[in-house]
Design a protein around this motif. Structure first.
Motif, short mmCIF file in Angstrom:
data_model
loop_
_atom_site.label_atom_id
_atom_site.label_comp_id
_atom_site.label_asym_id
_atom_site.label_seq_id
_atom_site.Cartn_x
_atom_site.Cartn_y
_atom_site.Cartn_z
N LYS A 49 15.91 42.25 63.46
CA LYS A 49 16.75 41.81 65.00
C LYS A 49 17.37 40.61 65.32
N PRO A 50 18.31 40.12 64.99
CA PRO A 50 18.52 38.42 64.84
C PRO A 50 19.28 38.72 66.67
N SER A 51 19.35 37.12 66.70
CA SER A 51 19.71 36.26 67.95
C SER A 51 21.52 35.56 67.51
N ASN A 52 21.84 36.05 66.91
CA ASN A 52 23.28 36.12 66.42
C ASN A 52 23.94 37.16 65.93
N ALA A 53 25.03 37.69 66.40
CA ALA A 53 25.55 38.94 65.08
C ALA A 53 26.13 38.93 63.95
N SER A 54 25.81 37.15 64.22
CA SER A 54 26.23 37.83 63.01
C SER A 54 25.84 37.37 61.65
N ALA A 55 24.62 37.77 61.41
CA ALA A 55 23.31 37.26 60.78
C ALA A 55 22.99 38.80 60.66
N TYR A 56 22.27 38.98 59.18
CA TYR A 56 22.43 40.01 58.35
C TYR A 56 21.28 40.25 57.83
N PHE A 57 20.35 40.67 57.16
CA PHE A 57 19.75 40.94 55.59
C PHE A 57 20.21 42.16 54.55
N ASN A 58 20.39 42.06 53.21
CA ASN A 58 20.05 42.75 52.55
C ASN A 58 18.68 42.71 51.49
N VAL A 59 19.02 43.63 51.66
CA VAL A 59 17.82 44.31 49.98
C VAL A 59 18.35 44.24 49.07
N THR A 60 17.49 43.68 47.77
CA THR A 60 17.77 43.99 46.59
C THR A 60 16.39 44.44 45.03
N ALA A 61 16.65 45.27 44.60
CA ALA A 61 15.36 45.70 43.61
C ALA A 61 15.14 44.44 42.33
N PRO A 62 14.19 44.75 41.63
CA PRO A 62 13.82 43.95 40.56
C PRO A 62 14.78 44.51 39.50
#
Length: 108
Positions: A49-62
């Motif tokens: 839940k970001p305050s800026n619509a251009s913020a994201y997250f990625n998930v990377t496995a080991p």
């Protein structure tokens, strides 16, 4: 960790808890990376839940060369069965257009 990432720490769960809430903020080209330990066969999930619509997250496995979840194309919720055990990296970032304008994002 991705090149240039600022590690924010290992996500710790309270005894008996199955979730944790993290809060932070990023500005410009900063990114924050969190390590979440998962075992093969588990189904970890994340909601962003970001305050800026251009913020994201990625998930990377080991040991992976690329992200298994890419928020900019897949949305703000990640859930899937882990195929490997170990620390998965959750990276929070701003898209290049917002980073270039030195925008800020507060996130949970």
């Amino acid at each position: 960790l991705p090149v240039g990432a600022q590690q924010r720490g290992v996500v710790a769960f309270a005894e008996g808890a199955s979730s944790a809430t993290l809060k932070g903020s990023i500005e410009g080209d900063q990114d924050h990376s969190y390590l979440v330990d998962a075992h093969a066969g588990q189904t970890p999930s994340a909601e962003f839940k970001p305050s800026n619509a251009s913020a994201y997250f990625n998930v990377t496995a080991p040991g992976a060369d690329s992200a298994l979840f890419i928020g900019s194309t897949s949305g703000s919720r990640s859930s899937g069965t882990s195929t490997v055990s170990g620390p998965h990296v959750v990276q929070v970032y701003l898209m290049r257009n917002s980073a270039g304008r030195n925008e800020t994002a507060i996130y949970t």
